[in-house]
Design a protein around this motif. Structure first.
Motif, short mmCIF file in Angstrom:
data_model
loop_
_atom_site.label_atom_id
_atom_site.label_comp_id
_atom_site.label_asym_id
_atom_site.label_seq_id
_atom_site.Cartn_x
_atom_site.Cartn_y
_atom_site.Cartn_z
N ARG A 20 0.85 -1.19 0.00
CA ARG A 20 0.00 0.00 0.00
C ARG A 20 0.89 1.24 0.00
O ARG A 20 2.07 1.18 0.32
CB ARG A 20 -0.92 0.01 1.22
CG ARG A 20 -1.97 -1.10 1.18
CD ARG A 20 -2.76 -1.13 2.47
NE ARG A 20 -3.75 -2.21 2.47
CZ ARG A 20 -5.06 -2.04 2.34
NH1 ARG A 20 -5.55 -0.81 2.21
NH2 ARG A 20 -5.88 -3.08 2.35
N ASN A 26 -5.17 8.57 5.44
CA ASN A 26 -5.76 8.63 4.11
C ASN A 26 -4.67 8.29 3.09
O ASN A 26 -3.57 8.84 3.15
CB ASN A 26 -6.33 10.01 3.82
CG ASN A 26 -7.60 10.28 4.59
OD1 ASN A 26 -8.27 9.36 5.03
ND2 ASN A 26 -7.93 11.54 4.78
N GLY A 27 -4.98 7.43 2.17
CA GLY A 27 -3.99 6.90 1.25
C GLY A 27 -3.63 5.47 1.55
O GLY A 27 -2.98 4.80 0.75
N ASP A 83 -5.67 3.17 1.46
CA ASP A 83 -6.46 2.37 0.52
C ASP A 83 -5.92 2.43 -0.90
O ASP A 83 -6.59 1.99 -1.84
CB ASP A 83 -7.92 2.82 0.54
CG ASP A 83 -8.09 4.26 0.06
OD1 ASP A 83 -7.07 5.01 0.01
OD2 ASP A 83 -9.24 4.66 -0.25
N TYR A 84 -4.71 2.94 -1.07
CA TYR A 84 -4.13 3.16 -2.40
C TYR A 84 -2.85 2.36 -2.52
O TYR A 84 -1.99 2.39 -1.63
CB TYR A 84 -3.84 4.66 -2.55
CG TYR A 84 -3.57 5.15 -3.96
CD1 TYR A 84 -4.57 5.18 -4.91
CD2 TYR A 84 -2.32 5.65 -4.32
CE1 TYR A 84 -4.35 5.69 -6.19
CE2 TYR A 84 -2.08 6.15 -5.59
CZ TYR A 84 -3.10 6.16 -6.52
OH TYR A 84 -2.88 6.67 -7.78
N ASN A 116 0.45 1.87 -5.07
CA ASN A 116 1.03 2.68 -6.15
C ASN A 116 2.39 2.17 -6.60
O ASN A 116 3.01 1.31 -5.98
CB ASN A 116 1.08 4.15 -5.75
CG ASN A 116 1.96 4.44 -4.55
OD1 ASN A 116 2.61 3.56 -4.00
ND2 ASN A 116 1.98 5.70 -4.13
N HIS A 167 -6.86 2.17 -6.33
CA HIS A 167 -7.44 1.94 -5.02
C HIS A 167 -7.81 0.47 -4.82
O HIS A 167 -8.25 -0.21 -5.75
CB HIS A 167 -8.69 2.81 -4.82
CG HIS A 167 -8.39 4.27 -4.77
ND1 HIS A 167 -8.37 5.06 -5.90
CD2 HIS A 167 -8.07 5.08 -3.72
CE1 HIS A 167 -8.06 6.30 -5.55
NE2 HIS A 167 -7.88 6.34 -4.24
N GLU A 180 -10.29 -0.67 -3.14
CA GLU A 180 -11.74 -0.92 -3.21
C GLU A 180 -12.18 -1.37 -4.60
O GLU A 180 -13.19 -2.07 -4.75
CB GLU A 180 -12.52 0.35 -2.82
CG GLU A 180 -12.34 0.78 -1.37
CD GLU A 180 -11.15 1.72 -1.19
OE1 GLU A 180 -11.06 2.35 -0.13
OE2 GLU A 180 -10.32 1.82 -2.12
N CYS A 240 -7.87 -2.47 -7.60
CA CYS A 240 -6.83 -1.79 -8.37
C CYS A 240 -7.16 -1.73 -9.87
O CYS A 240 -6.25 -1.77 -10.72
CB CYS A 240 -5.45 -2.42 -8.16
SG CYS A 240 -4.80 -2.17 -6.49
N THR A 257 -2.79 13.68 1.07
CA THR A 257 -3.25 12.69 0.11
C THR A 257 -4.16 13.30 -0.94
O THR A 257 -4.03 13.04 -2.14
CB THR A 257 -4.00 11.56 0.85
OG1 THR A 257 -3.13 11.01 1.83
CG2 THR A 257 -4.43 10.46 -0.12
#
Length: 454
Positions: A173, A181-182, A184-185, A187, A238, A240, A243, A436
């Motif tokens: 993550r 916050n972030g 859930d991302y 990258n 994300h 959710e 990706c 974020t």
């Protein structure tokens, strides 16, 4: 000759002198320019002054412009500066900074950066420690953590199963604390740094486990669609959406971090597939980020929507691409001429400020654009000093000249945020949320411009 024409000639000559403050046409001039740029860059740092905190730049916002990670990147730039020029002026300051920020578990997770602590932030400090080991930067005293062990500690915390959940089929993550916050991302930069560190640790220690993880990470990035068949690298997505909502904005440091890691994998394995991947990444990086052989941060530069973070990316790419010519020498003929042209463009616009040598950001414009700061100066220093790469030895290993002491178990079991950090407050969450939102919004807007060509 009239007085007016004399005055005009004087003005023109003054402008010419200003435009030629930095020259990169010989090693001596490159070293001279690099020394002045290093001085100008370090003028932004106050951590070695009474009452200040060693290791960090002014910040984070609103206290100053810079987040914790960029200081870690700064020290990597200054280690390279020493390695390339031989100037030891800043070595003690760099060592103090790097050691002060290791955190209680010696894994670059200091408690005071909770609100914006990402895997990429931790990873940038880890890469600078790895670089210190590879370039034989003076080792710390024996009672202090050692460069190689610090890099291993960062890698071990990021290899912990707790950091690799099943969402999106794996991968790191962006953020480490679940309250940020972030979180859930997922990258490219977080996973790219983990890949990069694994490849470099494999070569330095000759330990296959690091290479296996690097291979696994590359495969995951490709499988999830963050890197396409043409070696374009996209920002992230994300969890959710599993990706699938990929933010297709492209940032140069993603290419740079994968390029260097792939070069190390080629060096370690000798496998032809890594040569193919290196070549593909080089071509993609030049195609996207070096129009007319001059580097541009394409997602934000045209409209100058770059965040403070983004203003620093060019320098990393110049540094990492120059290093890869030592690790994967077959790339040198293609890479070095482009880097030299780009560096020339960089210094051409360093004509601002009261000293007549302050650097801006838009290199291709050929003129100073009034965008000043750590990132802008660091970019040019990196571009200039990297022109000396042919003078240097190859990065060392534990069996070929390396002196840094490692610890394969460093950081093991210390990656849980609770082991390093206090409770996250509402204020922490708010601060992380603002950061974020700014980054994701900026990336989204930038991609909109890229897609419409406006």
């Amino acid at each position: 000759m009239t007085m007016a024409s004399i005055a005009l000639r004087l003005l023109l000559s003054a402008g010419l002198v200003s435009a030629q403050v930095f020259k990169v046409d010989s090693d001596d001039n490159i070293i001279s320019a690099a020394k002045t740029l290093a001085y100008d860059l370090m003028s932004y740092y106050h951590g070695n002054q009474s009452g200040q905190t060693p290791g960090i730049l002014p910040g984070p916002p609103p206290a100053g412009d810079y987040y914790w990670w960029e200081a870690g990147a700064l020290w990597g730039t200054m280690i390279d500066y020493w390695f390339l020029t031989g100037d030891t002026t800043y070595n003690d300051v760099v060592s103090q900074a790097m050691l002060f920020q290791v955190g209680p578990s010696r894994n670059y997770m200091p408690p005071n950066v909770t609100a914006s602590l990402g895997n990429d932030d931790q990873g940038f400090w880890g890469m600078s420690a790895m670089q210190a080991a590879e370039e034989n930067f003076p080792d710390p005293p024996e009672d202090q953590p050692q460069w190689l062990a610090l890099a291993q500690a960062v890698w071990n915390t990021q290899a912990d199963p707790d950091r690799h959940d099943a969402t999106c089929g794996g991968g790191l993550r962006w953020q480490i604390p679940f309250a940020n916050n972030g979180y859930d991302y997922k990258n490219s930069i977080a996973n790219g740094i983990f890949f990069n560190l694994g490849a470099r640790l494999a070569r330095y220690t000759n330990n296959q486990t690091y290479a296996d993880w690097a291979e696994k990470t590359w495969d995951w990035v490709v499988s999830v669609g963050f890197m396409d068949k043409d070696y374009n690298i996209f920002d992230g997505a994300h969890v959710e959406s599993n990706c699938t909502d990929i933010n297709r904005a492209q940032f140069s440091y993603n290419n740079g971090v994968f390029l260097l890691g792939a070069a190390y994998m080629y060096n370690f394995t000798g496998d032809a597939k890594w040569e193919e991947r290196v070549n593909g990444l080089v071509d993609a990086t030049f195609r996207v980020f070096f129009p007319n052989d001059t580097m541009s941060e394409v997602s934000c530069e045209e409209h100058m929507t770059c965040t403070t973070d983004m203003l620093s990316f060019k320098g990393y790419v110049h540094r990492w691409m120059s290093t890869m010519t030592k690790i994967a020498p077959f790339t040198a003929e293609k890479i070095l001429p482009v880097l030299k042209k780009s560096a020339q463009a960089a210094v051409n616009q360093c004509t601002g400020g009261s000293n007549g040598r302050t650097c801006g950001f838009q290199w291709a414009s050929g003129k100073f654009d009034n965008s000043v700061g750590v990132g802008q100066t660091m970019d040019v220093l990196a571009a200039v000093s990297s022109l000396l790469i042919d003078r240097t030895r190859d990065p060392v290993t534990s069996t070929k000249g390396g002196t840094s002491v490692g610890d394969p178990n460093a950081g093991v079991g210390s990656g849980d945020i609770g082991d390093n950090l206090g409770p996250v407050t509402t204020g922490d969450r708010a601060g992380a949320g603002v950061l974020t939102a700014i980054i994701i919004l900026t990336a989204g807007v930038a991609f909109g411009w890229m897609g419409t060509g406006q």
